[in-house]
Design an enzyme around this catalytic site. Structure first.
Site, PDB file in Angstrom:
ATOM      1  N   ASN A  10      21.203  -2.907-109.807  1.00 64.22           N
ATOM      2  CA  ASN A  10      20.778  -4.025-108.961  1.00 64.22           C
ATOM      3  C   ASN A  10      20.945  -5.320-109.750  1.00 64.22           C
ATOM      4  O   ASN A  10      20.167  -5.597-110.654  1.00 64.22           O
ATOM      5  CB  ASN A  10      19.303  -3.827-108.559  1.00 64.22           C
ATOM      6  CG  ASN A  10      18.776  -5.013-107.766  1.00 64.22           C
ATOM      7  OD1 ASN A  10      19.555  -5.818-107.252  1.00 64.22           O
ATOM      8  ND2 ASN A  10      17.458  -5.127-107.660  1.00 64.22           N
ATOM      9  N   TRP A  11      21.947  -6.094-109.377  1.00 64.39           N
ATOM     10  CA  TRP A  11      22.203  -7.350-110.107  1.00 64.39           C
ATOM     11  C   TRP A  11      21.223  -8.448-109.723  1.00 64.39           C
ATOM     12  O   TRP A  11      21.224  -9.508-110.321  1.00 64.39           O
ATOM     13  CB  TRP A  11      23.624  -7.838-109.826  1.00 64.39           C
ATOM     14  CG  TRP A  11      24.714  -7.040-110.479  1.00 64.39           C
ATOM     15  CD1 TRP A  11      24.569  -5.962-111.310  1.00 64.39           C
ATOM     16  CD2 TRP A  11      26.130  -7.273-110.380  1.00 64.39           C
ATOM     17  NE1 TRP A  11      25.795  -5.508-111.723  1.00 64.39           N
ATOM     18  CE2 TRP A  11      26.770  -6.294-111.172  1.00 64.39           C
ATOM     19  CE3 TRP A  11      26.907  -8.200-109.703  1.00 64.39           C
ATOM     20  CZ2 TRP A  11      28.167  -6.231-111.291  1.00 64.39           C
ATOM     21  CZ3 TRP A  11      28.292  -8.137-109.812  1.00 64.39           C
ATOM     22  CH2 TRP A  11      28.905  -7.161-110.603  1.00 64.39           C
ATOM     23  N   LYS A  12      20.440  -8.241-108.693  1.00 61.33           N
ATOM     24  CA  LYS A  12      19.556  -9.291-108.170  1.00 61.33           C
ATOM     25  C   LYS A  12      20.398 -10.560-107.934  1.00 61.33           C
ATOM     26  O   LYS A  12      21.552 -10.462-107.555  1.00 61.33           O
ATOM     27  CB  LYS A  12      18.390  -9.547-109.112  1.00 61.33           C
ATOM     28  CG  LYS A  12      17.733  -8.251-109.606  1.00 61.33           C
ATOM     29  CD  LYS A  12      16.432  -8.488-110.253  1.00 61.33           C
ATOM     30  CE  LYS A  12      15.957  -7.212-110.909  1.00 61.33           C
ATOM     31  NZ  LYS A  12      14.536  -7.096-110.911  1.00 61.33           N
ATOM     32  N   HIS A  97      13.017  -3.605-101.501  1.00 56.14           N
ATOM     33  CA  HIS A  97      12.880  -3.810-102.946  1.00 56.14           C
ATOM     34  C   HIS A  97      11.601  -4.620-103.203  1.00 56.14           C
ATOM     35  O   HIS A  97      11.212  -5.473-102.400  1.00 56.14           O
ATOM     36  CB  HIS A  97      14.109  -4.546-103.484  1.00 56.14           C
ATOM     37  CG  HIS A  97      14.093  -4.668-104.983  1.00 56.14           C
ATOM     38  ND1 HIS A  97      13.425  -5.679-105.636  1.00 56.14           N
ATOM     39  CD2 HIS A  97      14.631  -3.888-105.952  1.00 56.14           C
ATOM     40  CE1 HIS A  97      13.561  -5.511-106.942  1.00 56.14           C
ATOM     41  NE2 HIS A  97      14.285  -4.426-107.153  1.00 56.14           N
ATOM     42  N   GLU A 172       9.775   2.485-107.723  1.00 56.43           N
ATOM     43  CA  GLU A 172       9.781   1.416-108.723  1.00 56.43           C
ATOM     44  C   GLU A 172       8.390   0.796-108.805  1.00 56.43           C
ATOM     45  O   GLU A 172       8.037  -0.060-107.972  1.00 56.43           O
ATOM     46  CB  GLU A 172      10.777   0.328-108.323  1.00 56.43           C
ATOM     47  CG  GLU A 172      12.207   0.810-108.233  1.00 56.43           C
ATOM     48  CD  GLU A 172      13.173  -0.355-108.342  1.00 56.43           C
ATOM     49  OE1 GLU A 172      13.953  -0.365-109.286  1.00 56.43           O
ATOM     50  OE2 GLU A 172      13.123  -1.258-107.495  1.00 56.43           O
ATOM     51  N   GLY A 178      11.289  -5.482-114.607  1.00 61.04           N
ATOM     52  CA  GLY A 178      11.591  -6.698-115.372  1.00 61.04           C
ATOM     53  C   GLY A 178      10.551  -7.040-116.417  1.00 61.04           C
ATOM     54  O   GLY A 178      10.525  -8.160-116.919  1.00 61.04           O
ATOM     55  N   SER A 217      12.512  -1.360-115.675  1.00 60.21           N
ATOM     56  CA  SER A 217      12.792  -1.545-117.113  1.00 60.21           C
ATOM     57  C   SER A 217      13.527  -0.366-117.743  1.00 60.21           C
ATOM     58  O   SER A 217      13.299  -0.038-118.906  1.00 60.21           O
ATOM     59  CB  SER A 217      11.498  -1.861-117.873  1.00 60.21           C
ATOM     60  OG  SER A 217      10.970  -3.093-117.431  1.00 60.21           O
TER      61      SER A 217
HETATM   62  C1  PEP Z   1      15.183  -3.544-110.170  1.00 59.29           C
HETATM   63  O1  PEP Z   1      15.595  -4.675-109.969  1.00 59.29           O
HETATM   64  O2  PEP Z   1      15.173  -2.728-109.248  1.00 59.29           O
HETATM   65  C2  PEP Z   1      14.723  -3.178-111.509  1.00 59.29           C
HETATM   66  C3  PEP Z   1      14.287  -1.967-111.714  1.00 59.29           C
HETATM   67  O3  PEP Z   1      14.794  -4.159-112.492  1.00 59.29           O
HETATM   68  P1  PEP Z   1      14.635  -3.939-114.077  1.00 59.29           P
HETATM   69  O4  PEP Z   1      15.466  -2.756-114.469  1.00 59.29           O
HETATM   70  O5  PEP Z   1      15.134  -5.217-114.685  1.00 59.29           O
HETATM   71  O6  PEP Z   1      13.181  -3.691-114.352  1.00 59.29           O
END
Ligand code: PEP
Length: 253
Positions: A10-12, A97, A172, A178, A217
């Site tokens: 997921n590049w956001k 999300h 998640e 993050g 993360s």
């Molecule tokens: C996400 O954006 O779904 C995510 C898990 O981000 P990160 O890996 O940066 O925590």
């Protein structure tokens, strides 16, 4: 049924078309196709088409859209439909999300509609669920996650079980996204087991085909232990997916 591990990036809101093209070149050069796993990249909507073209010959790397709107077309300024994302090259859609829920106020009812809109538009929905830190501390993790899960599935209720099972779930924990903190493999396992039980109750046996990803993360250093946890069928990765080398190392887990 043996589920193939799923690795989703997921590049956001990172990487416009120019950077997406550069990433595609670097990742395609580094990543050798593997038939034993599914690799999906979720760029921002504006970069979908560019990424699809840049990866044109690489059918082993799928593309997804980070968000869709609930309707097929019309007066919804700023939004994109599932069919448009499909036309641009997407085959998967993230739904619900944590940032959609907690930054943009997306409700369970909207995730239900988006799951259905994705399926109707030819995209495989990946329904994201997860609890806030205060909900975990209050012992409400399972209740929150299963409420979000059942709400999302309710949107698909009118589909036949085999069509309904063409989806994935991503657990998640919001406090792990993050932040550099991850759930322990055994905590992730426990929540994934509860999700699996609820899926089987709702979707019957076809539910065993639904992969349940962990996200929060994940990086090249912790990916293996999380993926080895029972009931963890894949990983959804934000920050660590932005570097082609680190993303390839995770996909090689
Ligand atoms: C996400 O954006 O779904 C995510 C898990 O981000 P990160 O890996 O940066 O925590």
């Amino acid at each position: 049924m043996l589920r193939r591990p799923v690795f989703a990036a997921n590049w956001k809101m990172n990487y416009g078309p120019t950077d997406a093209r550069a990433f595609a070149a670097a990742f395609a050069a580094r990543w050798t196709p593997r038939a034993d796993r599914t690799v999906i990249v979720f760029p921002p909507a504006l970069s979908l088409s560019t990424l699809a073209h840049a990866l044109g010959g690489r059918t082993d790397i799928a593309i997804g859209v980070q968000n869709i709107w609930t309707e097929a077309k019309g007066a919804f300024t700023g939004e994109s439909s599932a069919a448009m994302a499909h036309d641009a090259g997407a085959r998967y859609a993230l739904v619900g999300h944590s940032e959609r829920r907690h930054v943009f106020g997306e409700t369970d009812a909207q995730t239900a509609k988006k799951c259905l809109a994705a399926a109707r538009g030819g995209l495989v929905p990946i329904l994201c669920v997860g609890e806030l830190l205060e909900q975990r501390e209050a012992g409400a993790t399972e209740a929150v996650v299963l409420r979000q899960l059942r709400a999302g599935l309710a949107g698909l209720a009118e589909l036949a079980p085999d069509v309904m099972s063409a989806m994935a779930i991503a657990y998640e924990p919001v406090w792990a996204i993050g932040t550099g903190r991850t759930a322990t493999p055994s905590d992730a396992s426990a929540v994934h087991a509860a999700i699996r039980t609820a899926l089987v109750e709702r979707v019957t046996d076809a539910a065993n085909d639904i992969p349940i990803l962990y996200g929060g993360s994940v990086n090249a250093g912790n990916a293996a232990s999380l993926l080895a946890a029972e009931n963890v069928d894949g990983l959804l990765v934000g920050g660590a997916s932005l570097d082609a080398e680190s993303w390839a190392a995770i996909c090689d887990t």
